[in-house]
Design a protein around this motif. Structure first.
Motif, PDB file in Angstrom:
ATOM      1  N   UNK A   1      13.020   0.494   0.211  1.00 59.21           N
ATOM      2  CA  UNK A   1      13.963  -0.073   1.167  1.00 59.21           C
ATOM      3  C   UNK A   1      15.141   0.832   1.450  1.00 59.21           C
ATOM      4  N   UNK A   2      15.640   1.509   0.426  1.00 58.47           N
ATOM      5  CA  UNK A   2      16.800   2.384   0.592  1.00 58.47           C
ATOM      6  C   UNK A   2      16.446   3.734   1.205  1.00 58.47           C
ATOM      7  N   UNK A   3      15.167   4.048   1.257  1.00 56.57           N
ATOM      8  CA  UNK A   3      14.733   5.323   1.831  1.00 56.57           C
ATOM      9  C   UNK A   3      13.729   5.094   2.959  1.00 56.57           C
ATOM     10  N   UNK A   4      13.896   3.973   3.655  1.00 53.87           N
ATOM     11  CA  UNK A   4      12.930   3.568   4.676  1.00 53.87           C
ATOM     12  C   UNK A   4      12.796   4.594   5.791  1.00 53.87           C
ATOM     13  N   UNK A   5      13.913   5.222   6.203  1.00 55.97           N
ATOM     14  CA  UNK A   5      13.856   6.167   7.307  1.00 55.97           C
ATOM     15  C   UNK A   5      13.012   7.386   6.955  1.00 55.97           C
TER      16      UNK A   5
ATOM     17  N   UNK B   1      11.709  -2.181  -8.697  1.00 57.71           N
ATOM     18  CA  UNK B   1      12.465  -0.942  -8.559  1.00 57.71           C
ATOM     19  C   UNK B   1      11.867  -0.066  -7.466  1.00 57.71           C
ATOM     20  N   UNK B   2      10.549  -0.043  -7.401  1.00 56.01           N
ATOM     21  CA  UNK B   2       9.878   0.760  -6.374  1.00 56.01           C
ATOM     22  C   UNK B   2      10.159   0.202  -4.982  1.00 56.01           C
ATOM     23  N   UNK B   3      10.177  -1.108  -4.841  1.00 56.68           N
ATOM     24  CA  UNK B   3      10.477  -1.720  -3.544  1.00 56.68           C
ATOM     25  C   UNK B   3      11.908  -1.438  -3.120  1.00 56.68           C
ATOM     26  N   UNK B   4      12.859  -1.489  -4.059  1.00 54.98           N
ATOM     27  CA  UNK B   4      14.243  -1.147  -3.736  1.00 54.98           C
ATOM     28  C   UNK B   4      14.333   0.303  -3.282  1.00 54.98           C
TER      29      UNK B   4
ATOM     30  N   UNK C   1      19.993   3.956  -5.120  1.00 55.66           N
ATOM     31  CA  UNK C   1      18.807   3.126  -4.878  1.00 55.66           C
ATOM     32  C   UNK C   1      18.272   2.548  -6.178  1.00 55.66           C
ATOM     33  N   UNK C   2      19.157   2.450  -7.169  1.00 58.56           N
ATOM     34  CA  UNK C   2      18.757   1.861  -8.449  1.00 58.56           C
ATOM     35  C   UNK C   2      18.445   0.386  -8.282  1.00 58.56           C
ATOM     36  N   UNK C   3      17.497  -0.119  -9.046  1.00 54.78           N
ATOM     37  CA  UNK C   3      17.242  -1.562  -9.013  1.00 54.78           C
ATOM     38  C   UNK C   3      18.415  -2.370  -9.538  1.00 54.78           C
TER      39      UNK C   3
ATOM     40  N   UNK D   1       0.835  -1.198   0.000  1.00 55.33           N
ATOM     41  CA  UNK D   1       0.000   0.000   0.000  1.00 55.33           C
ATOM     42  C   UNK D   1       0.877   1.259   0.000  1.00 55.33           C
ATOM     43  N   UNK D   2       1.947   1.231   0.783  1.00 53.57           N
ATOM     44  CA  UNK D   2       2.875   2.364   0.803  1.00 53.57           C
ATOM     45  C   UNK D   2       3.506   2.552  -0.576  1.00 53.57           C
ATOM     46  N   UNK D   3       3.887   1.440  -1.211  1.00 56.80           N
ATOM     47  CA  UNK D   3       4.508   1.516  -2.537  1.00 56.80           C
ATOM     48  C   UNK D   3       3.566   2.160  -3.544  1.00 56.80           C
ATOM     49  N   UNK D   4       2.299   1.778  -3.534  1.00 59.30           N
ATOM     50  CA  UNK D   4       1.341   2.357  -4.467  1.00 59.30           C
ATOM     51  C   UNK D   4       1.116   3.833  -4.168  1.00 59.30           C
ATOM     52  N   UNK D   5       1.066   4.193  -2.882  1.00 58.17           N
ATOM     53  CA  UNK D   5       0.878   5.594  -2.535  1.00 58.17           C
ATOM     54  C   UNK D   5       2.063   6.442  -3.009  1.00 58.17           C
ATOM     55  N   UNK D   6       3.271   5.952  -2.776  1.00 57.67           N
ATOM     56  CA  UNK D   6       4.460   6.697  -3.204  1.00 57.67           C
ATOM     57  C   UNK D   6       4.504   6.842  -4.724  1.00 57.67           C
ATOM     58  N   UNK D   7       4.116   5.780  -5.436  1.00 55.06           N
ATOM     59  CA  UNK D   7       4.100   5.855  -6.902  1.00 55.06           C
ATOM     60  C   UNK D   7       3.160   6.958  -7.368  1.00 55.06           C
TER      61      UNK D   7
END
Length: 503
Positions: A162-166, A156-159, A438-440, A135-141
């Motif tokens: 993950x790299x910008x989790x904070x 790519x979106x999940x990576x 944070x590239x895939x 759900x977070x991934x879709x919202x960010x997209x």
């Protein structure tokens, strides 16, 4: 033209179904070998002759015979005489083949964003925490204007997440690396099962399913599913996605003389197997509301018990083939079946359902007032199409001659989340080694292609391409189409769980 479908004959006379009640949905049930497939063929051909488009999944491979005229056989001729079918003749029906693999039909693709996080989570078998990450991934997209069209975009979106989790945690909530990793592994497993073929462009336009066929007939859209059914979760997700797209895209028409489309959901029990109650509630709601879109849904399964009661209560037409009563559970089911019909004083419904021969069924439809008719013991009319699957030569000819064949056969891979995020990461690497990649593709890959100019979409759904559309034309069509569909998509994704940009 007649205003009803002739289903067969009972001792009381002909048994018919009114065209204007087809969108009140229905059930075709019965044990294996009792005649459900033939009944489905009879209905599909009758609807097609009346100009009603049909969509059905061919889970056993024998429905393809709809595309070919049948041949005279004694038992078919005798059946026609028994039901009083005087003008019985053999003919084919205009048939359109669809195949997820693209080898035995046109591929019915969907974009990842069209499927939405709820159906995608069900397909992947995710936990609540993992679904939350989706759900977070879709919202960010949506917030960043990233198109999520295929699985590489989602990866790519999940990576990126993950790299910008904070940073994401402060505005959207906790993103666990373990959850991201689990989703990545499930995506890999889905690819190994061939599920990645579902995703991409051009995606299926449901308006193409409701288009009139040649000579006033309704085309029969046949999804080749004999291999797809080996992955039940993928099969049921595809069917639920088509249902949601129909609800979203088709306009309101109210009650009409005949529906705009009839959808047959074979092996319907798979739609509700291991399905969360919240999603079942959404399906129930869509089933109730889609009637006003002019769509009739017909659930095909072995027992009415396979269908949740709130949905079963909405099914106006009941065609119940024979059931067996070998166990206490089966006897209980038979009582429930009998109680679901309006009784006929001429016979005991519970007793008759165990005595029905192949090709016989208990049938109840809706009358002109919308009330259920008294159940009739009915001998179903014979089909006019072939009882056997079509040969490969005829199938190939029908696929090649369809006007949309070239459009759907060509895979389009335009700029989307994967390319945008990769370009961003490579630009940061070029600016300085201290920036995190944070590239895939991962760190240390060096420079690659730069980001291309893009027209951002107002939602995360992809546009469709036809003919020789350029990338720019396709992107512009995506914007126009997204604006036109924004309200409908917001409603349906509210029903089926996807998240779109706040407006």
């Amino acid at each position: 033209m007649t205003s009803a479908v002739f289903l067969g004959a009972s001792p009381e006379g002909p048994v018919t179904q009114r065209f204007d009640k087809i969108n009140r949905h229905g059930l075709i049930a019965g044990a294996t070998g009792t005649g459900k497939t033939v009944t489905l063929k009879v209905l599909a051909q009758a609807y097609s002759e009346a100009g009603i488009p049909v969509f059905v999944a061919d889970v056993k491979g024998d429905l393809s015979g709809l595309a070919e005229a049948g041949s005279p056989r004694d038992f078919l001729t005798h059946r026609a005489q028994d039901v009083g079918l005087e003008d019985y003749f053999f003919h084919d029906s205009p048939t359109v083949f669809w195949d997820l693999e693209g080898t035995r039909g046109m591929p019915p693709r969907a974009t990842v964003s069209e499927l939405g996080p709820v159906l995608l989570s069900r397909l992947l078998g995710l936990t609540d925490a993992q679904e939350g990450v989706l759900h977070i991934a879709f919202r960010l997209a949506d917030e960043e204007g990233l198109l999520v069209l295929d699985l590489k975009d989602l990866r790519a979106l999940l990576v990126h997440i993950g790299n910008n989790a904070q940073e994401i945690r402060a505005t959207h909530g906790m993103v666990s690396p373990a959850s991201v990793g689990a989703i990545q592994r499930r995506l890999l497993a889905l690819e190994n099962e061939g599920g990645d073929r579902l995703f991409g462009e051009p995606s299926l336009e449901v308006a193409d399913l409701a288009r009139p066929g040649p000579h006033g007939q309704g085309p029969i859209h046949l999804l080749v599913a004999d291999k797809l059914i080996a992955t039940p979760l993928l099969y049921s997700t595809v069917m639920l996605w088509i249902l949601s797209e129909l609800y979203e895209d088709l306009p309101e028409v109210g009650d009409t003389d005949k529906p705009v489309l009839a959808l047959f959901l074979d092996e319907a029990h798979l739609l509700f197997s291991d399905t969360p109650k919240a999603l079942v509630d959404k399906i129930t709601q869509v089933t109730r509301l889609i009637r006003s879109k002019g769509v009739g849904i017909y659930f095909v399964t072995q027992s009415p018990r396979d269908i949740p009661d709130p949905i079963l209560a909405q099914l106006g037409t009941r065609i119940q083939h024979g059931l067996r009563a070998y166990t206490p559970g089966e006897r209980t089911a038979i009582k429930a079946v009998a109680d679901g019909f309006r009784p006929n004083p001429a016979f005991d419904t519970g007793a008759v359902v165990t005595e029905l021969a192949t090709g016989e069924a208990l049938v109840s439809t809706l009358d002109d007032r919308g009330a259920p008719t008294v159940v009739q013991r009915t001998l179903i009319r014979p089909p006019a199409c072939s009882l056997n699957p079509v040969n490969d030569r005829l199938r190939a000819r029908l696929i090649a001659s369809h006007p949309d064949s070239a459009h759907y056969a060509r895979f389009v891979d335009r700029e989307s989340a994967y390319e945008i995020l990769t370009a961003r990461a490579e630009a940061r690497v070029a600016d300085g080694p201290e920036d995190e990649d944070d590239s895939p593709r991962g760190k240390g890959k060096g420079k690659g292609k730069k980001g291309r100019s893009r027209v951002p979409s107002s939602g995360s759904s992809g546009s469709r391409r036809r003919g020789s559309d350029s990338i720019a034309e396709t992107a512009m069509k995506s914007v126009v189409r997204s604006v036109g569909r924004s309200l409908g998509r917001e409603i349906v994704r509210g029903l089926l769980g996807s998240i779109f940009r706040s407006r």
